[in-house]
Scaffold this active site. Structure first.
Site, PDB file in Angstrom:
ATOM      1  N   MET A  41      25.191  45.239  50.762  1.00 27.60           N
ATOM      2  CA  MET A  41      23.897  44.586  50.616  1.00 27.60           C
ATOM      3  C   MET A  41      23.692  43.548  51.722  1.00 27.60           C
ATOM      4  O   MET A  41      22.581  43.386  52.229  1.00 27.60           O
ATOM      5  CB  MET A  41      23.788  43.940  49.229  1.00 27.60           C
ATOM      6  CG  MET A  41      22.391  43.504  48.868  1.00 27.60           C
ATOM      7  SD  MET A  41      21.202  44.858  48.939  1.00 27.60           S
ATOM      8  CE  MET A  41      21.191  45.428  47.243  1.00 27.60           C
TER       9      MET A  41
ATOM     10  N   GLU B 197      40.303  31.852  34.566  1.00 25.78           N
ATOM     11  CA  GLU B 197      39.332  31.422  33.561  1.00 25.78           C
ATOM     12  C   GLU B 197      37.951  32.030  33.781  1.00 25.78           C
ATOM     13  O   GLU B 197      37.228  32.300  32.831  1.00 25.78           O
ATOM     14  CB  GLU B 197      39.219  29.899  33.527  1.00 25.78           C
ATOM     15  CG  GLU B 197      40.419  29.199  32.888  1.00 25.78           C
ATOM     16  CD  GLU B 197      41.514  28.904  33.893  1.00 25.78           C
ATOM     17  OE1 GLU B 197      41.413  29.340  35.059  1.00 25.78           O
ATOM     18  OE2 GLU B 197      42.491  28.214  33.503  1.00 25.78           O
TER      19      GLU B 197
ATOM     20  N   PHE C 155      45.666  13.157  35.013  1.00 24.62           N
ATOM     21  CA  PHE C 155      46.041  14.496  35.461  1.00 24.62           C
ATOM     22  C   PHE C 155      45.156  15.544  34.785  1.00 24.62           C
ATOM     23  O   PHE C 155      45.000  15.546  33.573  1.00 24.62           O
ATOM     24  CB  PHE C 155      47.512  14.762  35.143  1.00 24.62           C
ATOM     25  CG  PHE C 155      47.957  16.146  35.536  1.00 24.62           C
ATOM     26  CD1 PHE C 155      47.914  16.548  36.877  1.00 24.62           C
ATOM     27  CD2 PHE C 155      48.378  17.052  34.584  1.00 24.62           C
ATOM     28  CE1 PHE C 155      48.300  17.829  37.238  1.00 24.62           C
ATOM     29  CE2 PHE C 155      48.774  18.331  34.939  1.00 24.62           C
ATOM     30  CZ  PHE C 155      48.730  18.730  36.273  1.00 24.62           C
ATOM     31  N   GLN C 156      44.584  16.418  35.570  1.00 27.88           N
ATOM     32  CA  GLN C 156      43.691  17.477  35.107  1.00 27.88           C
ATOM     33  C   GLN C 156      42.491  16.939  34.334  1.00 27.88           C
ATOM     34  O   GLN C 156      41.971  17.601  33.432  1.00 27.88           O
ATOM     35  CB  GLN C 156      44.455  18.529  34.305  1.00 27.88           C
ATOM     36  CG  GLN C 156      45.459  19.260  35.198  1.00 27.88           C
ATOM     37  CD  GLN C 156      45.991  20.532  34.588  1.00 27.88           C
ATOM     38  OE1 GLN C 156      46.120  20.649  33.378  1.00 27.88           O
ATOM     39  NE2 GLN C 156      46.322  21.482  35.440  1.00 27.88           N
TER      40      GLN C 156
ATOM     41  N   LYS D 103      42.439  15.939  23.862  1.00 32.22           N
ATOM     42  CA  LYS D 103      43.669  16.400  23.211  1.00 32.22           C
ATOM     43  C   LYS D 103      43.990  15.589  21.957  1.00 32.22           C
ATOM     44  O   LYS D 103      44.454  16.146  20.954  1.00 32.22           O
ATOM     45  CB  LYS D 103      44.825  16.326  24.210  1.00 32.22           C
ATOM     46  CG  LYS D 103      46.047  17.098  23.764  1.00 32.22           C
ATOM     47  CD  LYS D 103      47.065  17.206  24.882  1.00 32.22           C
ATOM     48  CE  LYS D 103      48.280  18.005  24.430  1.00 32.22           C
ATOM     49  NZ  LYS D 103      49.290  18.135  25.493  1.00 32.22           N
TER      50      LYS D 103
HETATM   51  C1  TPP Z   1      30.119  35.248  44.309  1.00 29.33           C
HETATM   52  C2  TPP Z   1      29.174  35.808  45.294  1.00 29.33           C
HETATM   53  N1  TPP Z   1      29.321  35.536  46.609  1.00 29.33           N
HETATM   54  C3  TPP Z   1      28.461  36.054  47.512  1.00 29.33           C
HETATM   55  C4  TPP Z   1      27.425  36.838  47.115  1.00 29.33           C
HETATM   56  C5  TPP Z   1      26.447  37.408  48.150  1.00 29.33           C
HETATM   57  N2  TPP Z   1      26.519  38.876  48.157  1.00 29.33           N
HETATM   58  C6  TPP Z   1      25.629  39.647  47.502  1.00 29.33           C
HETATM   59  S1  TPP Z   1      25.964  41.295  47.617  1.00 29.33           S
HETATM   60  C7  TPP Z   1      27.303  40.976  48.598  1.00 29.33           C
HETATM   61  C8  TPP Z   1      28.130  42.110  49.124  1.00 29.33           C
HETATM   62  C9  TPP Z   1      28.742  42.930  48.056  1.00 29.33           C
HETATM   63  O1  TPP Z   1      29.589  43.882  48.650  1.00 29.33           O
HETATM   64  P1  TPP Z   1      30.220  45.046  47.780  1.00 29.33           P
HETATM   65  O2  TPP Z   1      30.819  44.494  46.543  1.00 29.33           O
HETATM   66  O3  TPP Z   1      31.102  45.861  48.629  1.00 29.33           O
HETATM   67  O4  TPP Z   1      28.945  45.869  47.320  1.00 29.33           O
HETATM   68  P2  TPP Z   1      27.982  46.833  48.165  1.00 29.33           P
HETATM   69  O5  TPP Z   1      26.750  46.043  48.475  1.00 29.33           O
HETATM   70  O6  TPP Z   1      28.716  47.265  49.393  1.00 29.33           O
HETATM   71  O7  TPP Z   1      27.704  47.948  47.232  1.00 29.33           O
HETATM   72  C10 TPP Z   1      27.462  39.611  48.810  1.00 29.33           C
HETATM   73  C11 TPP Z   1      28.502  39.023  49.653  1.00 29.33           C
HETATM   74  C12 TPP Z   1      27.296  37.072  45.729  1.00 29.33           C
HETATM   75  N3  TPP Z   1      26.291  37.797  45.230  1.00 29.33           N
HETATM   76  N4  TPP Z   1      28.174  36.574  44.843  1.00 29.33           N
END
Ligand code: TPP
Ligand code: MG
Lengths: 595, 191
Positions: free
Chosen positions: A494, A66, A128-129, A178
């Site tokens: 990052m 979803e 449920f749900q 529903k």
């Molecule tokens: C749902 C979610 N969980 C955690 C984060 C924290 N976060 C920001 S960037 C990142 C790493 C992203 O890694 P990647 O997709 O390999 O991208 P890169 O920075 O290596 O280009 C994380 C864990 C986030 N932004 N969104």
């Protein structure tokens, strides 16, 4: 006293057609001009799925999760300016939608989410749900409804579209038990639907425009700071921005969300501002004497250290949401209005003033010295693909096509913003406010559904893509030939960069262990996989990706340790960018505590 | 203007981002806001959720329908904050779709505030007599009596009610129920 509106009488309705609640939903969608929607069935929405069966006015794209439906609806909305629509079941279907709903709220994306609910008599029994969908989404949706009376359903559906698409756009949830879907009730059309307590102010006040125009015609170091609001307002706002810029010659920068509203090829374009924005944009923001903020909201990723933010400037802020004005930064001239209306009024006013405006040459010269730093310069390599180089080549090979770019979240997202350039609005879809990893692929599915003939590319990271990679199967099923261009650095880059900068290079849980073989994964999901390790093969393989008629996963192996620069570390000012290399000593104790 | 980046302010001597937005140096004001809303399900939760979600204060809250034909309810909220926060509270309230109006009726020349309290006091002998005497001074009504207890109904400004309750404490105070603050503007004008 602050009043939003005066009540208006509702239009009269003539002998309404009777139908089931489920049919009312589908009829309302049809009347609202919905041609594509995204969803996933379940017990509590089966009557609506039944009403969708065998009709062909609305194309239903079946997703795999979803959350994917929500982001696809967002991508659809952002690339078309229309309202995105998602349909999910109660309980887990609804809770899986919480992330995209929040994402759409943060980035002001118009979206209507229809959720099934357990029958009215079971609400509150932990059936449920069952989940308290309106309770859960109250703070993350612009508005929501629990429909408890089938006679109100048609009105609520139309009202939901009105609220989602007007004013500052956002997600609206309609939760339908529903039994209401089975019950018979009258269908009313969208004509005459109003919400007396809700009346956004679209037209700017004349005195505000006069004050703004006065400042603008006297400024020596002006800058336009534009944001996602210009895109949300519709193509006319981008046209008006270009017209006003033409009239004034002011330099333009934009937030991540506003890219494309002003053409990147324009000589007065400064590039994106903020944490990973350009040196020239950030320094111009810091040293300007007049800032004209159009549809942006002084986000902390943009302002940096707030008490050092653009200290010498007067500020004009155009926003349709009055609560955005003076929230973070005090401004001199607030203009509550739709961007297009305000920009149009400014053009008229400035023309009428017939004032000789200050010579901007010294300001332009100053900006040119900042530009001369060439802040996005990186050291290329003959052995390894640099991620910046990969985006540069992707841009060069796709810019002359009708291309739409989505992203995931991380370094790759910032490199995409820095090295892919946009001439038009609605071509760039990224999760700005919430920063949702997993956004890009389903968003690309939504964009492709809206623009079947376009080239739609998700610039991804190897970690982000794993959050929603099952949606490649959606793309295969619905013949949506999206391209996923993974900048695979084997790191949550990052996160790794922040650990290098702020945590003494202690790389806690940021290495992407046990990566899937993306080429085999693509095959397993019914798509095409491409891997590239060598700079000299990159162009040919990008062309192979473009030419492939179906969905592609492109595993672009890039330099692993590359940092995304320039950067304003949290807690630093616009004129304190890190340009060259990270030393680890840039950020003090207080800055470390920031996000 | 300089094109050379300045050294980074990394000594912890007060870098700020929006997260550290501090208005601590500004004066805290008390406000009474009347929020007129469409009386639809969940509207109170939206208003209250806004306050908790954005970290605003609620000192007192009352709500009731005031116009059945228009489905209008009036929520009276007593809150505190700096001028900047109070401005945000009003703007954020107006973003809520079923909020029609926000009226600032802070107790001043233009606003009147009243609260009602029900106060149960148990006791006999001298204490019982003293409680009655004080009640008279506060123009509190006795709305229930037994041989050993009274329930007083008292209205007025919140401080007056607090004072009354404090005086009843040594005289056998059992429990207190208060409505929270109601407010309305003086004169013939609305809001
Ligand atoms: C749902 C979610 N969980 C955690 C984060 C924290 N976060 C920001 S960037 C990142 C790493 C992203 O890694 P990647 O997709 O390999 O991208 P890169 O920075 O290596 O280009 C994380 C864990 C986030 N932004 N969104
Ligand atoms: Mg990565």
């Amino acid at each position: 006293m602050t009043t939003k509106s005066k009540a208006k009488p509702a239009a009269e309705t003539a002998a309404p057609r009777m139908m089931t609640g489920a049919q009312i939903v589908v009829e309302a969608l049809r009347e609202q001009g919905v041609s594509v929607m995204f969803g996933y069935p379940g017990g509590a929405v089966l009557p609506i799925y039944d009403a969708l069966y065998g009709q062909d006015a609305i194309r239903h794209i079946l997703v795999r999760h979803e959350q994917g439906a929500g982001h696809a609806a967002e991508g659809y909305a952002r690339s078309t300016g229309k309202c995105g629509v998602a349909l999910v079941t109660s309980g887990p279907g609804a809770t899986n939608m919480v992330t995209p709903i929040t994402d759409a709220l943060m980035d002001s994306i118009p979206m209507v989410v229809i959720t099934g609910q357990v029958p009215t008599h079971l609400i509150g029994t932990d059936a449920f749900q069952e989940c308290d969908t309106t309770g859960i989404t109250r703070s993350c949706a612009k508005h929501n409804y629990l429909v408890t009376d089938v006679t109100q359903l048609a009105r609520i559906m139309h009202e939901a579209f009105y609220v989602a698409t007007s004013g500052r756009p956002g997600p609206v949830v309609v939760d339908i038990p529903k039994d209401i879907q089975f019950a018979t009730g009258p269908y009313v059309g969208k004509e005459g639907i109003t919400k007396p307590t809700y009346m956004p102010q679209r037209i700017p006040k004349t005195d505000a425009i006069k004050a703004a125009a006065d400042l603008m015609t006297k400024a020596w170091r002006p800058i336009f700071y534009t944001g996602g609001g210009v895109i949300n307002s519709g193509p006319r706002a981008s046209e008006k921005l270009r017209e006003l810029q033409e009239l004034t010659g002011f330099p333009v920068t934009s937030t991540l969300m506003g890219l494309g509203a002003f053409p990147a090829s324009h000589p007065d374009w400064l590039g994106m501002l903020g944490m990973h924005g350009s040196y020239e944009a950030n320094n111009a923001m810091h040293d300007c004497d007049l800032m004209i903020c159009v549809g942006a909201r002084f986000d902390d990723r943009v302002t940096g250290r707030i008490d050092a933010f653009s200290p010498k400037s007067k500020k004009i802020h155009i926003d349709i949401d009055a609560s955005s004005i003076n929230k973070i930064v005090r401004v001199d001239v607030p203009v509550v209005a739709d961007c297009a209306e305000a920009l149009d009024a400014l053009i008229t006013e400035i023309k009428a003033l017939k004032r000789k405006m200050p010579d901007l040459t010294p300001w332009r010269d100053q900006i040119d010295t900042w530009r001369a730093r060439r802040c996005f310069t990186y050291t290329n390599s003959a052995e390894m693909i640099k991620p910046q180089y990969a985006v540069e080549r992707l841009y060069a090979l796709t810019k002359d096509r009708k291309t739409y770019i989505t992203t995931e979240v991380g370094q790759h997202q910032m490199w995409a913003a820095q090295f892919y350039h946009f001439e038009e609005p609605n071509r760039w879809m990224t999760s700005g406010g919430l920063g949702t990893m997993g956004y890009g692929l389903p968003a690309a599915v939504g964009v492709q559904a809206a623009h079947p003939d376009a080239l739609v590319i998700d610039i991804a990271g190897e970690a982000s893509i794993q959050m929603m990679m099952q949606e490649l199967s959606t793309a295969v099923q619905h013949k949506l030939p999206v391209k996923v261009f993974i900048l695979n650095n084997e790191w949550m880059g990052m996160v790794r960069q922040w650990q290098e900068l702020l945590h003494g290079e202690r790389y806690s849980h940021s290495y992407s262990e046990s990566l899937p073989d993306f080429v085999m994964l693509a095959k397993a999901l019914g798509g095409h996989g491409i891997r590239c390790n060598k700079p000299e093969e990159l162009d040919a393989k990008i062309l192979e990706m473009i030419d492939h008629p179906g969905p592609v996963l492109f595993d672009c192996r890039v330099e692993r340790a590359e940092n995304c620069l320039p950067m304003i570390p949290s807690g630093s000012a616009h004129n304190q960018m890190i340009l060259g290399e990270i030393t680890g000593n840039e950020v003090g104790e207080a800055g470390r505590k920031l996000v | 203007m300089t094109d050379a980046p300045k050294p980074l302010g990394g000594n912890g001597s007060g870098p700020k981002s929006a997260y550290f937005l501090s208005h601590a140096d500004q004066e805290i004001e008390r406000r009474t806001l009347a929020v007129l809303v469409d009386n639809e399900p969940g509207v109170l939760a939206r208003v209250v959720g806004l306050f908790s979600g954005r970290g605003y204060n609620i000192d007192s809250l009352t709500v009731a329908e005031v116009d059945a034909s228009q489905h209008r309810s009036r929520i009276t909220i007593v809150t505190q904050g700096t001028a900047h926060i109070l401005e945000q509270i009003e703007a954020q309230l107006l973003r809520i779709v079923p909020v029609a109006e926000v009226i600032d009726i802070t107790n001043s020349k233009t606003g009147i505030e009243r609260e009602l309290a029900l106060v149960k006091v148990a006791g006999t002998g001298e204490k019982r007599v003293e409680a009655l005497r004080i009640a008279e001074i506060f123009r509190a009504h006795v709305i229930d009596t037994t041989n050993e207890s009274f329930i007083f109904e008292v209205t007025g400004a919140s401080e007056k009610l607090t004072q009354f309750v404090d005086l009843m404490r040594p005289l056998g105070l059992v429990e207190v129920s208060r409505t929270g603050v109601l407010s309305i503007k003086r004169g013939k004008e609305k809001g």
